[in-house]
Design an enzyme around this catalytic site. Structure first.
Site, short mmCIF file in Angstrom:
data_model
loop_
_atom_site.label_atom_id
_atom_site.label_comp_id
_atom_site.label_asym_id
_atom_site.label_seq_id
_atom_site.Cartn_x
_atom_site.Cartn_y
_atom_site.Cartn_z
N ARG A 19 -22.05 22.64 16.65
CA ARG A 19 -22.42 22.64 15.24
C ARG A 19 -21.24 22.34 14.31
NH1 ARG A 19 -25.73 28.08 14.39
NH2 ARG A 19 -24.71 28.69 16.34
N GLY A 83 -24.03 32.41 29.00
CA GLY A 83 -24.22 33.55 28.12
C GLY A 83 -23.01 34.46 28.06
N ASN A 384 27.03 14.81 -10.39
CA ASN A 384 25.85 14.37 -11.14
C ASN A 384 25.47 12.96 -10.68
OD1 ASN A 384 24.05 14.97 -13.70
ND2 ASN A 384 24.66 12.82 -13.81
#
Length: 468
Positions: A19, A83, A384
């Site tokens: 599913r 099962g 920088n």
């Protein structure tokens, strides 16, 4: 729980999960950072299981996906039967008759270690041979009802999916079977061979063990879970979404109660493995996954994704994606930056707007303010990097590193063609393509000199008119 009474935990995970409509086995679908089957395995660990067994399909689809201390057995229909009882029969060689046995399902992730501990405690206190985990629901629907006798023991579990299976009185019962069981090991081993498959599906059902034990004069009890959502499982993606919502709410609540601010939990995704210190703030729209850690005082978001990332104390990450990178204390990221694996943003450093860093070490207090790509590079402290700076790190065959020293000032639109080294306190001219090392304190310029062509606009207009 003492080691002598530690349970054997069996997790049923042999279902095909059709599913889910997925090539991924059902119990391996991700759920808040763990596979679906990882949640019952966690519960087993939390109660100190003596042995944890997972029942797999014959194809052993779970091989390589489970912790090393988990034992896998295969359920073969011809030997064990189909099962839930058939699944437990497949694990009988690993059942210790002197220990309790807890049976969990791999697609029911909301059963916690605390709930299992309560089940075990009830089982021992009541002297049961079997104890069912139950829950009370306002609307039990088609779930099996737990029917008790006058002494509170479980008389039977009545299925309700088919009209006539239960009496009108039984349908009024709101206590339902959660599908989790505790058995005394010796009594389970004695009952399992007597479970038949005389039903429409031809399967062996574990609840039939309860009736066998009752017939033997054994006591069967029930332990009622504190919250009704314990019965929720994930048989398809819609149900997976429902249990995900419950688990996510649990994760959020744990962080909130530990001192973390989550501004809008409804819009925030946090995996189970994420660690967040008190006084951190998670703004709306964030997705925090994997082994991400966030230190105290950090502000993450809004709209930030962090995967296996480390965010230091007081750091800020705004509208950015951080993958396998480290941002130390006081660093700033974003907006719209991408930090990739191997990146280290040292204390107080900055990766500004539209910056991508990959396998880069950005020094303490250094700044890559905006519109730059820095890959395979080392940048010293206090440097920088000008806007639109690029490290050209790939020659079509191999990656090469760029080394930029401390206190460097690069001009905008600089390209560093690796391998190249820029010394401390050096400069580069705007628009330069740096292909050679720049010594410390020097200015590196690599561009054509500007040439102005007088009257160009008039010449261009004349050429256009001539074409017309």
């Amino acid at each position: 729980m003492s080691a002598a009474h530690a349970p054997t935990v069996i997790v049923l995970a042999a279902g095909r999960g059709t599913r889910m409509r997925s090539s991924t086995p059902k119990v391996l679908h991700d759920l808040c950072g763990l596979p679906l089957v990882g949640w019952p395995l966690r519960a087993a660990g939390e109660v100190g299981a003596h042995r944890t067994v997972v029942v797999d399909q014959p194809a052993r689809v779970l091989d390589g996906h489970l912790p090393a201390d988990v034992q896998i057995v295969e359920q073969h229909a011809d030997r064990h039967g189909d099962g839930t009882a058939g699944a437990v029969i497949a694990a009988t060689d690993l059942i210790d008759p002197d220990r309790p046995v807890v049976v969990l399902t791999g697609d029911a992730p909301l059963v916690t270690g605390e709930v299992v501990a309560g089940l075990l405690a009830t089982h021992a206190a009541e002297g049961n041979s079997a104890t069912v985990l139950s829950a009370e629901l306002p609307d039990p629907g088609q779930l099996g009802r737990v029917v008790r006798d006058a002494d509170g023991a479980v008389l039977k579990i009545v299925e309700t999916k088919v009209a006539g299976d239960a009496t009108p009185e039984e349908l009024l019962i709101r206590e339902v079977n959660a599908g989790v069981y505790c058995f005394s090991g010796d009594r389970l081993l004695a009952a399992l061979p007597r479970v038949g498959g005389d039903n429409a599906q031809g399967e062996k059902y574990l609840p039939d063990v309860l009736g066998i034990l009752r017939a033997d004069g054994d006591r069967v009890g029930a332990h009622q879970a504190p919250t009704p959502e314990i019965v929720l499982g994930a048989n398809d993606r819609a149900e997976l979404a429902v249990v995900r919502e419950v688990l996510q709410a649990r994760i959020h609540e744990a962080h909130l109660r530990a001192g973390v601010t989550i501004v809008n939990p409804a819009s925030t995704v946090i995996d189970d493995g994420v660690r967040i210190e008190a006084d951190a703030t998670i703004e709306p729209g964030c997705v925090l996954r994997g082994t991400t850690t966030i230190a105290a005082g950090a502000v993450v978001g809004p709209h930030t994704t962090a995967i296996d990332a480390t965010i230091g104390a007081g750091a800020t990450v705004l509208h950015s994606h951080v993958l396998g990178a480290v941002a130390e204390a006081g660093s700033t990221i974003g907006p719209f930056s991408y930090l990739r694996p191997g990146t280290l943003l040292r204390e107080g450093a900055k990766a500004g707007a539209f910056v991508e860093l990959k396998n880069a070490d950005v020094g303490k207090g250094s700044k890559v303010p905006h519109l730059s790509y820095i890959g395979d590079a080392e940048i010293g402290p206090g440097t920088n990097i000008g806007a639109a700076t690029i490290t050209s790190n790939y020659d079509g065959y191999h990656k090469h590193r760029t080394t930029i020293g401390a206190g460097v000032r690069t001009g905008v639109d600089t390209t560093f063609v690796a391998p190249v080294t820029v010394g401390d306190d050096a400069y580069t001219g705007a628009g330069s393509v740096i292909t050679k090392d720049v010594p410390a304190g020097a200015l590196g310029i690599a561009r054509e000199r500007q040439k102005n062509i007088e009257g160009y606009a008039e010449q261009a207009a004349a050429r256009a008119a001539a074409k017309d």
